[in-house]
Design an enzyme around this catalytic site. Sequence first.
Site, PDB file in Angstrom:
ATOM      1  N   LEU A 164      43.114  44.952  41.234  1.00  0.00           N
ATOM      2  CA  LEU A 164      43.990  45.704  42.125  1.00  0.00           C
ATOM      3  C   LEU A 164      44.388  46.986  41.408  1.00  0.00           C
ATOM      4  O   LEU A 164      44.767  46.958  40.236  1.00  0.00           O
ATOM      5  CB  LEU A 164      45.254  44.900  42.456  1.00  0.00           C
ATOM      6  CG  LEU A 164      45.174  43.852  43.575  1.00  0.00           C
ATOM      7  CD1 LEU A 164      46.530  43.182  43.740  1.00  0.00           C
ATOM      8  CD2 LEU A 164      44.734  44.470  44.882  1.00  0.00           C
ATOM      9  N   ASP A 165      44.287  48.131  42.083  1.00  0.00           N
ATOM     10  CA  ASP A 165      44.663  49.399  41.478  1.00  0.00           C
ATOM     11  C   ASP A 165      46.128  49.364  41.046  1.00  0.00           C
ATOM     12  O   ASP A 165      46.943  48.648  41.650  1.00  0.00           O
ATOM     13  CB  ASP A 165      44.449  50.550  42.468  1.00  0.00           C
ATOM     14  CG  ASP A 165      42.971  50.802  42.749  1.00  0.00           C
ATOM     15  OD1 ASP A 165      42.142  50.423  41.903  1.00  0.00           O
ATOM     16  OD2 ASP A 165      42.658  51.386  43.801  1.00  0.00           O
ATOM     17  N   PRO A 166      46.484  50.153  40.034  1.00  0.00           N
ATOM     18  CA  PRO A 166      47.872  50.138  39.532  1.00  0.00           C
ATOM     19  C   PRO A 166      48.935  50.406  40.607  1.00  0.00           C
ATOM     20  O   PRO A 166      50.010  49.812  40.575  1.00  0.00           O
ATOM     21  CB  PRO A 166      47.867  51.253  38.476  1.00  0.00           C
ATOM     22  CG  PRO A 166      46.456  51.289  37.988  1.00  0.00           C
ATOM     23  CD  PRO A 166      45.614  50.999  39.195  1.00  0.00           C
ATOM     24  N   VAL A 214      48.898  49.564  43.648  1.00  0.00           N
ATOM     25  CA  VAL A 214      48.913  48.526  44.676  1.00  0.00           C
ATOM     26  C   VAL A 214      49.722  47.320  44.208  1.00  0.00           C
ATOM     27  O   VAL A 214      49.618  46.893  43.058  1.00  0.00           O
ATOM     28  CB  VAL A 214      47.464  48.082  45.007  1.00  0.00           C
ATOM     29  CG1 VAL A 214      47.470  46.990  46.072  1.00  0.00           C
ATOM     30  CG2 VAL A 214      46.637  49.277  45.460  1.00  0.00           C
TER      31      VAL A 214
END
Length: 305
Positions: free
Chosen positions: A37-39, A41
Site C-alpha cells: 500500500l502506498d504511504p 494510503v
Amino acid sequence: MNGILPLWKEAGMTSHDCVFKVRKILRMKKVGHTGTLDPDVDGVLPICLGRATKVAEYITDSGKSYRAEVKIGVSTTTEDASGEAVEAKQVFQPFEIEKLNRILSGFTGDIQQTPPIYSAVKVDGKRLYEYARKGIEVERPTRIVRIHHIALHEESVRLEDDTCTFTIDVSCGKGTYIRTLAVMIGEALGYPAHMSKLTRTSSAGMTQKDCLTLSQLADLAQDESSVQNRLLPIESGVSQLKKRIINDKVASKVKNGAVMEIPEDWNAGPKELVVFIHENRALAIYHLHPSKEGLIKPVKVLWTD
C-alpha cells in the site's frame, strides 16, 4: 505465533514500515505483508505471522475493496495527490449524479489498464518508478484487470477550486491501480484527473472491524495470548480457493507432499487451486500435475506435522 493479523495501516507509513514495527512489537522475525500500500494510503493490510507467511501470496491475489476520492480538473505526474500538477482544465459546475453513474458503470468487468510510471511494476528487471526518477521513458505494459463493482459513494459530488471532487467505492481483482482508474474516469468525462485520497476498505474479506492499529497491537503485546486471540487462522488466507475434505490416510500423504492420482470426484480445472482440509486445518494446496496426466501435485504444503 501463527496466523493472520488484520492491521489497519495508517497514512504516512509504507507496508515495509508496518512489517518492521510488527516484528519489533511481537519480537518475532517471520512476519510478512500481503501487498504493498502506498504511504499516503490507509486501510486494511493483512500481516502474516509464522506459518501464515506461506499463504501471503494467496491473500495478495484475492479481491480487495477501496474507497477513493477522485478529483476532476487536474492531472499529476503520479496520478495521485503526491505528484506535481501536469494539466489543468477548469470545471465550471458539478457533474450530474446520473451522468457519473452512467460513466462509472462502463468500467465494470474486465478493463485495460496501463500502470502508472510511478509504480512497482517491473520492466526489464527494474521497477517503473526507477525509470521515472531518472527521467527515462519506457514502454509500459498494458494489462487486463477486473472491476467487480464500482459506484458513487452517496451524493459526494462537490465543486471546489475549479475542480469537481467525488468519492467512489470499488471492488476489484489483483493488479488494479485505483489511481489509474481515477485518470480513466476523468478521460471519460473529458477532463484531466487524479486520485486525491484512498482507503483500502477490505482485503480477502477482512475489514476495518477486524483490524488492529499498531498502537493497539503494542498494548495487547504485553500478553501473547491476547494477540493470538485476535489473529485469524491460516485457513482464512485461502478462503477464496476450492476446498477438499480428506481422511487420515490421505492427510499423511499430503503432509509429505505426495503426488497422487486424480480423485474420481475432482472438479477443479487445469489452473485452479484446491485446499486439502483435514480436521479443520488447511494442510496443502494442490493442482493438476502440469506435465503428468492423471496426477495431482502440491503447489505448497502448509503443515508437515
